[in-house]
Scaffold this motif. Structure first.
Motif, PDB file in Angstrom:
ATOM      1  N   SER A  28       0.833  -1.208   0.000  1.00  0.00           N
ATOM      2  CA  SER A  28       0.000   0.000   0.000  1.00  0.00           C
ATOM      3  C   SER A  28       0.869   1.260   0.000  1.00  0.00           C
ATOM      4  CB  SER A  28      -0.919   0.001   1.225  1.00  0.00           C
ATOM      5  OG  SER A  28      -1.779  -1.119   1.219  1.00  0.00           O
ATOM      6  N   PHE A  29       1.946   1.227   0.772  1.00  0.00           N
ATOM      7  CA  PHE A  29       2.854   2.373   0.859  1.00  0.00           C
ATOM      8  C   PHE A  29       3.583   2.604  -0.465  1.00  0.00           C
ATOM      9  CE2 PHE A  29       7.210   3.877   1.647  1.00  0.00           C
ATOM     10  CZ  PHE A  29       6.949   5.102   2.238  1.00  0.00           C
ATOM     11  N   VAL A  30       4.165   1.550  -1.014  1.00  0.00           N
ATOM     12  CA  VAL A  30       4.982   1.689  -2.227  1.00  0.00           C
ATOM     13  C   VAL A  30       4.120   2.004  -3.450  1.00  0.00           C
ATOM     14  CG1 VAL A  30       6.601   0.506  -3.743  1.00  0.00           C
ATOM     15  CG2 VAL A  30       6.765   0.188  -1.280  1.00  0.00           C
ATOM     16  N   GLU A  31       2.892   1.447  -3.495  1.00  0.00           N
ATOM     17  CA  GLU A  31       2.021   1.697  -4.649  1.00  0.00           C
ATOM     18  C   GLU A  31       1.661   3.167  -4.772  1.00  0.00           C
ATOM     19  OE1 GLU A  31      -1.718   2.483  -6.676  1.00  0.00           O
ATOM     20  OE2 GLU A  31      -1.518   2.477  -4.500  1.00  0.00           O
ATOM     21  N   ALA A  32       1.559   3.852  -3.632  1.00  0.00           N
ATOM     22  CA  ALA A  32       1.224   5.274  -3.655  1.00  0.00           C
ATOM     23  C   ALA A  32       2.374   6.127  -4.176  1.00  0.00           C
ATOM     24  CB  ALA A  32       0.841   5.737  -2.247  1.00  0.00           C
ATOM     25  N   ILE A  33       3.564   5.539  -4.293  1.00  0.00           N
ATOM     26  CA  ILE A  33       4.743   6.288  -4.733  1.00  0.00           C
ATOM     27  C   ILE A  33       5.163   5.893  -6.141  1.00  0.00           C
ATOM     28  CG2 ILE A  33       7.144   6.877  -4.194  1.00  0.00           C
ATOM     29  CD1 ILE A  33       6.491   6.019  -1.277  1.00  0.00           C
ATOM     30  N   ILE A  34       5.334   4.575  -6.379  1.00  0.00           N
ATOM     31  CA  ILE A  34       5.895   4.173  -7.664  1.00  0.00           C
ATOM     32  C   ILE A  34       5.416   2.818  -8.174  1.00  0.00           C
ATOM     33  CG2 ILE A  34       7.928   3.035  -6.669  1.00  0.00           C
ATOM     34  CD1 ILE A  34       9.552   4.317  -9.011  1.00  0.00           C
ATOM     35  N   PHE A  35       5.018   1.888  -7.289  1.00  0.00           N
ATOM     36  CA  PHE A  35       4.737   0.511  -7.705  1.00  0.00           C
ATOM     37  C   PHE A  35       3.441   0.450  -8.501  1.00  0.00           C
ATOM     38  CE2 PHE A  35       3.950  -4.103  -6.680  1.00  0.00           C
ATOM     39  CZ  PHE A  35       5.104  -4.567  -7.292  1.00  0.00           C
ATOM     40  N   PRO A  36       3.373  -0.351  -9.602  1.00  0.00           N
ATOM     41  CA  PRO A  36       2.192  -0.347 -10.471  1.00  0.00           C
ATOM     42  C   PRO A  36       1.032  -1.224 -10.012  1.00  0.00           C
ATOM     43  CG  PRO A  36       3.877  -1.764 -11.409  1.00  0.00           C
ATOM     44  CD  PRO A  36       4.489  -1.126 -10.189  1.00  0.00           C
ATOM     45  N   VAL A  37       1.225  -2.092  -9.008  1.00  0.00           N
ATOM     46  CA  VAL A  37       0.175  -3.025  -8.592  1.00  0.00           C
ATOM     47  C   VAL A  37      -0.608  -2.442  -7.426  1.00  0.00           C
ATOM     48  CG1 VAL A  37      -0.334  -5.339  -7.719  1.00  0.00           C
ATOM     49  CG2 VAL A  37       1.519  -5.004  -9.373  1.00  0.00           C
ATOM     50  N   MET A  38      -1.931  -2.336  -7.580  1.00  0.00           N
ATOM     51  CA  MET A  38      -2.775  -1.766  -6.537  1.00  0.00           C
ATOM     52  C   MET A  38      -2.911  -2.723  -5.355  1.00  0.00           C
ATOM     53  SD  MET A  38      -5.765   0.106  -8.768  1.00  0.00           S
ATOM     54  CE  MET A  38      -6.075  -1.309  -9.813  1.00  0.00           C
ATOM     55  N   PRO A  39      -2.953  -2.213  -4.116  1.00  0.00           N
ATOM     56  CA  PRO A  39      -3.008  -3.079  -2.930  1.00  0.00           C
ATOM     57  C   PRO A  39      -4.284  -3.898  -2.827  1.00  0.00           C
ATOM     58  CG  PRO A  39      -3.302  -0.778  -2.317  1.00  0.00           C
ATOM     59  CD  PRO A  39      -2.882  -0.791  -3.745  1.00  0.00           C
ATOM     60  N   GLU A  40      -5.346  -3.495  -3.533  1.00  0.00           N
ATOM     61  CA  GLU A  40      -6.582  -4.271  -3.514  1.00  0.00           C
ATOM     62  C   GLU A  40      -6.359  -5.702  -3.996  1.00  0.00           C
ATOM     63  OE1 GLU A  40      -8.078  -0.009  -4.300  1.00  0.00           O
ATOM     64  OE2 GLU A  40      -6.261  -1.184  -4.569  1.00  0.00           O
ATOM     65  N   VAL A  41      -5.331  -5.892  -4.836  1.00  0.00           N
ATOM     66  CA  VAL A  41      -5.016  -7.226  -5.339  1.00  0.00           C
ATOM     67  C   VAL A  41      -4.677  -8.169  -4.188  1.00  0.00           C
ATOM     68  CG1 VAL A  41      -3.350  -8.550  -6.715  1.00  0.00           C
ATOM     69  CG2 VAL A  41      -4.266  -6.404  -7.594  1.00  0.00           C
ATOM     70  N   MET A  42      -4.054  -7.651  -3.145  1.00  0.00           N
ATOM     71  CA  MET A  42      -3.717  -8.473  -1.980  1.00  0.00           C
ATOM     72  C   MET A  42      -4.776  -8.359  -0.888  1.00  0.00           C
ATOM     73  SD  MET A  42      -0.121  -8.810   0.001  1.00  0.00           S
ATOM     74  CE  MET A  42       0.115 -10.144   1.179  1.00  0.00           C
ATOM     75  N   LEU A  43      -5.393  -7.183  -0.768  1.00  0.00           N
ATOM     76  CA  LEU A  43      -6.408  -6.981   0.264  1.00  0.00           C
ATOM     77  C   LEU A  43      -7.579  -7.947   0.100  1.00  0.00           C
ATOM     78  CD1 LEU A  43      -7.659  -5.359   2.605  1.00  0.00           C
ATOM     79  CD2 LEU A  43      -8.558  -3.765   0.890  1.00  0.00           C
ATOM     80  N   GLY A  44      -8.065  -8.103  -1.130  1.00  0.00           N
ATOM     81  CA  GLY A  44      -9.204  -8.982  -1.379  1.00  0.00           C
ATOM     82  C   GLY A  44      -8.972 -10.408  -0.911  1.00  0.00           C
ATOM     83  N   PRO A  45      -7.902 -11.054  -1.361  1.00  0.00           N
ATOM     84  CA  PRO A  45      -7.620 -12.416  -0.892  1.00  0.00           C
ATOM     85  C   PRO A  45      -7.399 -12.510   0.612  1.00  0.00           C
ATOM     86  CG  PRO A  45      -6.394 -11.959  -2.890  1.00  0.00           C
ATOM     87  CD  PRO A  45      -7.016 -10.662  -2.460  1.00  0.00           C
ATOM     88  N   MET A  46      -6.809 -11.481   1.224  1.00  0.00           N
ATOM     89  CA  MET A  46      -6.607 -11.510   2.676  1.00  0.00           C
ATOM     90  C   MET A  46      -7.939 -11.531   3.421  1.00  0.00           C
ATOM     91  SD  MET A  46      -3.329  -8.968   3.246  1.00  0.00           S
ATOM     92  CE  MET A  46      -3.477  -9.023   5.031  1.00  0.00           C
ATOM     93  N   VAL A  47      -8.898 -10.740   2.942  1.00  0.00           N
ATOM     94  CA  VAL A  47     -10.221 -10.724   3.574  1.00  0.00           C
ATOM     95  C   VAL A  47     -10.918 -12.067   3.361  1.00  0.00           C
ATOM     96  CG1 VAL A  47     -12.491  -9.623   3.594  1.00  0.00           C
ATOM     97  CG2 VAL A  47     -10.429  -8.225   3.350  1.00  0.00           C
ATOM     98  N   LEU A  48     -10.732 -12.651   2.172  1.00  0.00           N
ATOM     99  CA  LEU A  48     -11.324 -13.970   1.917  1.00  0.00           C
ATOM    100  C   LEU A  48     -10.740 -15.016   2.860  1.00  0.00           C
ATOM    101  CD1 LEU A  48     -11.388 -13.972  -1.976  1.00  0.00           C
ATOM    102  CD2 LEU A  48     -13.379 -14.086  -0.479  1.00  0.00           C
ATOM    103  N   ALA A  49      -9.438 -14.909   3.119  1.00  0.00           N
ATOM    104  CA  ALA A  49      -8.784 -15.890   3.987  1.00  0.00           C
ATOM    105  C   ALA A  49      -9.169 -15.703   5.449  1.00  0.00           C
ATOM    106  CB  ALA A  49      -7.262 -15.798   3.824  1.00  0.00           C
ATOM    107  N   ARG A  50      -9.313 -14.425   5.886  1.00  0.00           N
ATOM    108  CA  ARG A  50      -9.672 -14.142   7.292  1.00  0.00           C
ATOM    109  C   ARG A  50     -10.731 -13.043   7.333  1.00  0.00           C
ATOM    110  NH1 ARG A  50      -3.772 -13.525   9.985  1.00  0.00           N
ATOM    111  NH2 ARG A  50      -3.249 -12.820   7.889  1.00  0.00           N
ATOM    112  N   PRO A  51     -11.976 -13.390   7.008  1.00  0.00           N
ATOM    113  CA  PRO A  51     -13.030 -12.371   6.874  1.00  0.00           C
ATOM    114  C   PRO A  51     -13.318 -11.591   8.140  1.00  0.00           C
ATOM    115  CG  PRO A  51     -13.946 -14.604   6.805  1.00  0.00           C
ATOM    116  CD  PRO A  51     -12.457 -14.738   6.693  1.00  0.00           C
TER     117      PRO A  51
END
Length: 201
Positions: A28-51
């Motif tokens: 989330s921190f790096v995406e706001a500066i330079i990284f092209p992958v949005m954190p939602e890509v990881m947030l979604g699966p994390m919520v699915l794993a531990r809702p």
């Protein structure tokens, strides 16, 4: 060619890692500066794993996105002058200066004009860093900038996490089925936006 489905499946594995939460914070921190992958890509699966931890995960992503946005703002504000010669050599500087002047005029009309502009822009599937750097270059006042980042990114992460928390396995099945279409559609929207900004405006 399948591109997004393997990335999604890998993100699902990362989401169950013991250090998944720090990884989400870093992304989330790096995406706001330079990284092209949005954190939602990881947030979604994390919520699915531990809702049951959906609100905590969304909060972690939001806090570190805002911190990263402040770093991106500072880089846009202070580093833009360093890269001006490079942009000039590429023939982009004149066009960028015109657009920066337009944005600066919007921001100068009222500090909160920039707030609403950035909040609306937050609905687009475009990486956050584009807005953080642009805000720093233009010199958007910090209070409206931070408020817009909280509202713009907050609505995305909390909405996504909340929907997945409610839908549960059905959301996972839908994402797994449609992830390729969603991924390519987002790339298409981004490509159209780039073409519009570069060649049509």
């Amino acid at each position: 060619m399948k591109l997004f489905k393997p990335l999604y499946e890998r993100a699902m594995k990362w989401s169950q890692h013991p250090k998944a939460e720090p990884l989400l914070a870093v992304l989330s921190f790096v995406e706001a500066i330079i990284f092209p992958v949005m954190p939602e890509v990881m947030l979604g699966p994390m919520v699915l794993a531990r809702p049951h931890r959906w609100a905590r995960f969304a909060s972690v992503s939001l806090v570190f996105s805002v911190i990263g946005a402040l770093v991106g703002y500072a880089l846009g504000h202070y580093a833009f002058e360093w890269v001006r010669p490079l942009l000039d050599s590429l023939g982009w500087l004149e066009r960028i200066d015109v657009q920066v002047a337009e944005l600066r005029e919007i921001a100068s009309q009222s500090p909160w004009s920039a707030f609403w502009l950035l909040v609306v822009a937050g609905f687009l599937p475009i990486p956050l860093k584009i807005f953080t750097w642009a805000s720093g270059i233009v010199g958007v006042p910090l209070l409206p900038f931070v408020a817009s980042m909280i509202v713009g990114r907050g609505k995305r992460v909390y909405l996504l996490a909340g929907v997945i928390r409610i839908a549960g396995p059905k959301a996972e099945a839908a994402l797994h089925r449609w992830i390729e279409w969603i991924g390519w559609a987002m790339l298409g929207v981004l490509a159209i936006a780039i073409v519009y900004l570069k060649f049509i405006r």
